[in-house]
Design a protein around this motif. Structure first.
Motif, PDB file in Angstrom:
ATOM      1  N   ARG A  67       0.704  -1.222   0.025  1.00 25.87           N
ATOM      2  CA  ARG A  67      -0.021  -0.001   0.077  1.00 25.87           C
ATOM      3  C   ARG A  67       0.873   1.318   0.089  1.00 25.87           C
ATOM      4  N   ALA A  68       1.087   1.951  -1.232  1.00 25.74           N
ATOM      5  CA  ALA A  68       1.682   3.195  -1.111  1.00 25.74           C
ATOM      6  C   ALA A  68       1.100   3.870  -2.235  1.00 25.74           C
ATOM      7  N   VAL A  69      -0.121   3.886  -2.770  1.00 24.42           N
ATOM      8  CA  VAL A  69      -0.778   4.671  -3.666  1.00 24.42           C
ATOM      9  C   VAL A  69      -0.813   6.148  -3.427  1.00 24.42           C
ATOM     10  N   GLY A  70      -0.991   6.442  -2.285  1.00 24.86           N
ATOM     11  CA  GLY A  70      -1.146   8.161  -2.037  1.00 24.86           C
ATOM     12  C   GLY A  70       0.395   8.849  -1.990  1.00 24.86           C
ATOM     13  N   VAL A  71       1.345   8.225  -1.700  1.00 22.04           N
ATOM     14  CA  VAL A  71       2.507   8.745  -1.764  1.00 22.04           C
ATOM     15  C   VAL A  71       3.009   8.777  -3.150  1.00 22.04           C
ATOM     16  N   LEU A  72       3.015   7.732  -4.027  1.00 19.52           N
ATOM     17  CA  LEU A  72       3.403   7.492  -5.130  1.00 19.52           C
ATOM     18  C   LEU A  72       2.587   8.378  -6.219  1.00 19.52           C
ATOM     19  N   SER A  73       1.235   8.474  -6.147  1.00 20.01           N
ATOM     20  CA  SER A  73       0.468   9.403  -6.768  1.00 20.01           C
ATOM     21  C   SER A  73       1.031  10.968  -6.955  1.00 20.01           C
ATOM     22  N   VAL A  74       1.182  11.216  -5.655  1.00 22.13           N
ATOM     23  CA  VAL A  74       1.584  12.700  -5.402  1.00 22.13           C
ATOM     24  C   VAL A  74       2.939  12.991  -5.996  1.00 22.13           C
ATOM     25  N   LEU A  75       3.894  12.095  -5.678  1.00 22.22           N
ATOM     26  CA  LEU A  75       5.351  12.198  -6.293  1.00 22.22           C
ATOM     27  C   LEU A  75       5.180  12.033  -7.897  1.00 22.22           C
ATOM     28  N   GLY A  76       4.449  11.292  -8.560  1.00 18.42           N
ATOM     29  CA  GLY A  76       4.095  11.161  -9.782  1.00 18.42           C
ATOM     30  C   GLY A  76       3.683  12.434 -10.470  1.00 18.42           C
ATOM     31  N   ALA A  77       2.531  13.109  -9.848  1.00 23.81           N
ATOM     32  CA  ALA A  77       1.882  14.424 -10.465  1.00 23.81           C
ATOM     33  C   ALA A  77       3.034  15.542 -10.219  1.00 23.81           C
ATOM     34  N   LEU A  78       3.681  15.753  -9.089  1.00 22.45           N
ATOM     35  CA  LEU A  78       4.617  16.466  -8.793  1.00 22.45           C
ATOM     36  C   LEU A  78       5.678  16.781 -10.012  1.00 22.45           C
ATOM     37  N   THR A  79       6.356  15.399 -10.296  1.00 27.38           N
ATOM     38  CA  THR A  79       7.477  15.328 -11.177  1.00 27.38           C
ATOM     39  C   THR A  79       6.892  15.621 -12.641  1.00 27.38           C
ATOM     40  N   VAL A  80       5.930  15.061 -12.951  1.00 28.92           N
ATOM     41  CA  VAL A  80       5.257  15.615 -14.507  1.00 28.92           C
ATOM     42  C   VAL A  80       5.113  17.166 -14.397  1.00 28.92           C
ATOM     43  N   LEU A  81       4.622  17.596 -13.314  1.00 29.12           N
ATOM     44  CA  LEU A  81       4.369  19.163 -13.591  1.00 29.12           C
ATOM     45  C   LEU A  81       5.946  19.775 -13.226  1.00 29.12           C
ATOM     46  N   LEU A  82       6.798  19.273 -12.714  1.00 25.12           N
ATOM     47  CA  LEU A  82       7.965  19.981 -12.620  1.00 25.12           C
ATOM     48  C   LEU A  82       8.822  19.917 -14.136  1.00 25.12           C
ATOM     49  N   ALA A  83       8.379  18.683 -14.675  1.00 24.70           N
ATOM     50  CA  ALA A  83       9.084  18.479 -15.993  1.00 24.70           C
ATOM     51  C   ALA A  83       8.402  19.277 -17.124  1.00 24.70           C
ATOM     52  N   GLN A  84       7.518  19.726 -16.962  1.00 22.23           N
ATOM     53  CA  GLN A  84       7.038  20.844 -17.885  1.00 22.23           C
ATOM     54  C   GLN A  84       7.184  22.337 -17.541  1.00 22.23           C
ATOM     55  N   ILE A  85       7.174  22.449 -16.284  1.00 19.89           N
ATOM     56  CA  ILE A  85       7.924  23.983 -15.715  1.00 19.89           C
ATOM     57  C   ILE A  85       9.219  24.030 -16.097  1.00 19.89           C
ATOM     58  N   PHE A  86      10.258  23.129 -15.827  1.00 23.62           N
ATOM     59  CA  PHE A  86      11.654  23.098 -16.121  1.00 23.62           C
ATOM     60  C   PHE A  86      12.054  21.861 -17.238  1.00 23.62           C
ATOM     61  N   PRO A  87      11.765  21.910 -18.487  1.00 19.75           N
ATOM     62  CA  PRO A  87      11.926  21.041 -19.243  1.00 19.75           C
ATOM     63  C   PRO A  87      13.680  20.668 -19.516  1.00 19.75           C
ATOM     64  N   GLY A  88      14.611  21.580 -19.003  1.00 18.99           N
ATOM     65  CA  GLY A  88      15.734  21.043 -19.153  1.00 18.99           C
ATOM     66  C   GLY A  88      16.454  21.999 -20.378  1.00 18.99           C
ATOM     67  N   LYS A  89      17.655  21.671 -20.513  1.00 23.58           N
ATOM     68  CA  LYS A  89      18.250  22.221 -21.799  1.00 23.58           C
ATOM     69  C   LYS A  89      18.376  21.365 -22.953  1.00 23.58           C
ATOM     70  N   PRO A  90      18.431  21.857 -24.279  1.00 26.85           N
ATOM     71  CA  PRO A  90      18.838  21.026 -25.361  1.00 26.85           C
ATOM     72  C   PRO A  90      19.917  20.127 -25.275  1.00 26.85           C
ATOM     73  N   MET A  91      19.956  18.932 -25.531  1.00 27.13           N
ATOM     74  CA  MET A  91      21.091  18.124 -25.604  1.00 27.13           C
ATOM     75  C   MET A  91      21.776  18.334 -26.866  1.00 27.13           C
ATOM     76  N   ALA A  92      23.116  18.171 -26.753  1.00 28.63           N
ATOM     77  CA  ALA A  92      24.053  18.421 -28.010  1.00 28.63           C
ATOM     78  C   ALA A  92      23.818  17.335 -28.805  1.00 28.63           C
ATOM     79  N   LEU A  93      23.824  17.760 -30.297  1.00 27.55           N
ATOM     80  CA  LEU A  93      23.584  16.976 -31.311  1.00 27.55           C
ATOM     81  C   LEU A  93      24.714  15.785 -31.318  1.00 27.55           C
ATOM     82  N   GLN A  94      25.823  16.405 -31.198  1.00 26.85           N
ATOM     83  CA  GLN A  94      27.160  15.463 -31.429  1.00 26.85           C
ATOM     84  C   GLN A  94      27.392  15.028 -30.088  1.00 26.85           C
TER      85      GLN A  94
END
Length: 275
Positions: free
Chosen positions: A99-126
């Motif tokens: 039983r860990a649905v509540g904690v994992l659901s909150v973590l999943g929602a937060l990390t998805v949101l963070l990834a949209q706010i801070f998508p990171g830097k473009p990766m080098a092509l080479q």
């Protein structure tokens, strides 16, 4: 102040509209069990989590397939959370009392949101063809160590339940949780060792520079030492209980600081100062 707000708005709107729609759908699916877990049937909770899992995966894949592909601390955390949920989904089939649905659901929602706010830097092509494998090893070690943290928390809760003579029958036995926790620690330690070894031997071909003693390297090695001490203490001296849990938390915190922490400083703190 205004410049900083403009910078944050620009980061938030950096993702295409369809990717944002996927992310919002994933967040909504994650939050359904959080707000309705007491009233929902177990089958409905599992359905919501499966939908969230699929949408989360699509969001992660979309972030890597955009042109140019972007990566940073928030996408790394999002992938880590998705791996944790994958592990949990498998364990739910093997151990229905987990039983860990509540904690994992909150973590999943937060990390998805963070990834949209801070998508990171473009990766080098080479980059080296081996770089994706190296990143995958690092993220996998993150995910397994994070799973160990979740299990350590469940282990602490089970121990407290035993000490207080609680009649809660919904949890898993303490010894089973302990075995699972150390299996995840061992697997995460092996992958972390492989990641560090690859960085030591092939750093120049992977990143265009040899081994560098920066914050990421130091924190990664400290995390490796913490997990090594934990496993040695477990096998040689029977280390368990609160001391083992504290070492798991310490190692995971150091590992979090190694990549996510250093990238957060570079992508958010330094960017804010430049703005």
């Amino acid at each position: 102040m205004i410049a900083g707000m403009e910078s944050s708005t620009h980061i938030f709107t950096g993702s295409p509209t369809w990717v944002m729609a996927l992310a919002m759908a994933a967040i909504a699916s994650y939050l359904i069990p959080v707000f309705g877990v007491q009233r929902m049937a177990e089958s409905h909770t599992r359905l919501a989590m499966r939908c969230a899992w699929v949408l989360h995966l699509l969001t992660v894949a979309a972030g890597l397939m955009t042109t140019p592909a972007r990566f940073g601390f928030a996408p790394a955390l999002s992938m880590t959370a998705w791996l944790m949920l994958t592990v949990y989904a498998i364990e739910q089939q093997l151990y229905p009392k987990m039983r860990a649905v509540g904690v994992l659901s909150v973590l999943g929602a937060l990390t998805v949101l963070l990834a949209q706010i801070f998508p990171g830097k473009p990766m080098a092509l080479q980059t080296s063809a081996w770089l994706p494998l190296h990143l995958a090893l690092g993220i996998a070690s993150y995910g397994l160590c994070a799973a160990a943290v979740v299990h350590a928390g469940l282990m602490s809760r089970a121990e407290h339940r035993m000490r207080t003579a609680s009649n809660d029958e919904g949890g898993m036995p303490l010894l089973m949780l302990e075995r699972l926790t150390f299996r995840f620690v061992t697997a995460g330690f092996v992958l972390l060792s492989a990641t560090l070894l690859a960085g030591l031997l092939f750093g120049e071909s992977l990143y265009g520079r040899a081994w560098v003693w920066d914050h990421k390297t130091v924190f990664s090695l400290l995390a490796w030492v913490a997990f090594a001490l934990l496993l040695i203490g477990r096998s040689r001296f029977g280390l368990r209980g609160r001391h083992a849990v504290h070492l798991i938390y310490a190692g995971a915190a150091l590992l979090l600081l190694a990549y996510a922490g250093s990238r957060f400083v570079l992508e958010v703190v330094m960017l804010g100062r430049l703005s």
